[in-house]
Design an enzyme around this catalytic site. Sequence first.
Site, PDB file in Angstrom:
ATOM      1  N   HIS A   1       0.858  -1.139   0.086  1.00  0.00           N
ATOM      2  CA  HIS A   1       0.072   0.005  -0.061  1.00  0.00           C
ATOM      3  C   HIS A   1       0.918   1.398  -0.016  1.00  0.00           C
ATOM      4  O   HIS A   1       0.207   2.317  -0.073  1.00  0.00           O
ATOM      5  CB  HIS A   1      -0.826  -0.043   1.239  1.00  0.00           C
ATOM      6  CG  HIS A   1      -2.143   0.548   0.889  1.00  0.00           C
ATOM      7  ND1 HIS A   1      -2.293   1.746  -0.033  1.00  0.00           N
ATOM      8  CD2 HIS A   1      -3.491   0.209   1.513  1.00  0.00           C
ATOM      9  CE1 HIS A   1      -3.687   1.940  -0.090  1.00  0.00           C
ATOM     10  NE2 HIS A   1      -4.418   1.090   0.885  1.00  0.00           N
TER      11      HIS A   1
ATOM     12  N   ASP B   1      -2.320   1.840  -4.365  1.00  0.00           N
ATOM     13  CA  ASP B   1      -3.426   1.906  -3.475  1.00  0.00           C
ATOM     14  C   ASP B   1      -4.585   0.965  -4.173  1.00  0.00           C
ATOM     15  O   ASP B   1      -4.446   0.104  -5.037  1.00  0.00           O
ATOM     16  CB  ASP B   1      -4.458   3.398  -3.819  1.00  0.00           C
ATOM     17  CG  ASP B   1      -3.347   4.427  -3.271  1.00  0.00           C
ATOM     18  OD1 ASP B   1      -2.738   4.311  -2.418  1.00  0.00           O
ATOM     19  OD2 ASP B   1      -3.396   5.502  -3.709  1.00  0.00           O
TER      20      ASP B   1
END
Length: 357
Positions: free
Chosen positions: A330, A334
């Site tokens: 992450h 995303d």
Amino acid sequence: MEEGQVVTWHKQVGDVVAVDEPLVEIEAEKTTDDVLAPVAGTILEILVAEGETVPALTVLALIGEPGEAVASPAPPDRPSVQITPVARRTAKELGVDLASVTGTGPGGRITEYDVISHATDTPAETVGERAPSPTTTVPLTGMRRAIASRMHESLQSMAQLTLTRQIDTTELIAHQQALKAEGSGVSVTDLVLKAVAVALGRHPALNATLEDDVITQHSRIDVGVAVALDDGLIVPVVRDAGTKSLAELSAEVRDLAERVRTKSAKPDEVSGSTFTVTNLGAYGIDGFTPIINPPEVAILGVGRAAEVPIRDGDDVAWRQMITFSLTIDHRAVDGAPGAQFLQTLAEIIADPTALND
């Protein structure tokens, strides 16, 4: 490479060797390969026996002229001696300084019995007879230690998020069966890999690595394919998978897998991937949370094909569904781009005939 095990000596003391002639077979963390003679001469002394594991850069043998007087190099530093996990724990409990313990295990490895005998001034053989251990201990060495280190590093250093999606693979599986009937050796996994390569070409953010706070999106798609071995997991790499035809990709996957299993793969063939695919479908697994292979930013897990009832108008149709589990870092990717990648993968898999090119 931090250490290696001497598997087989091809030459013995007194044998004459030529430059670049194979001397000894060494097993490293991922591969097995021969060490070649750096000079011509006669083997005067072998310093590391078959089965011993020693640190990298350890002198293995001395080569010179017959009758030449040579001094053996100093033995490796004491911290390089292998110590079993149980021995470490026992030493801590008993307050034993491991530097003062003499190992009696293979290659001088320090075992639990060595620690106990040192603490009680009782020979290890006597301790073993008096208090046999009902358990079996396996040192965390070689490939297993490499995997442990990389997976621990991966989970500790990344913000990992796993996205799962069931994808209808009915047409993909039917296409593979049709190819098989034509004599092709293409597998469902090969088709998935081809689909992944196509999808990565459309989503370069996932075909990337993250090192030293720099994200590198790679123009070449080098897909790692996890292969399970008896002593661990290894990831051979299909180079430039995005430009290979389905037949080329399938042949290369089979060749790499075979050479990995026979430990004949070269180090550059099991490193440097930009994205990894791991398939546990053969073991009846539906979905799982694959751990990213650093410094990559994503890995795709493939589960088993299962028949699932799907509403088709007023009727119900049985479809072959596979759960795909995408783990992303992450920090670099995303959730939305990860989800878009899975969506693209589903669209590609829905039209598998296009993967033949």
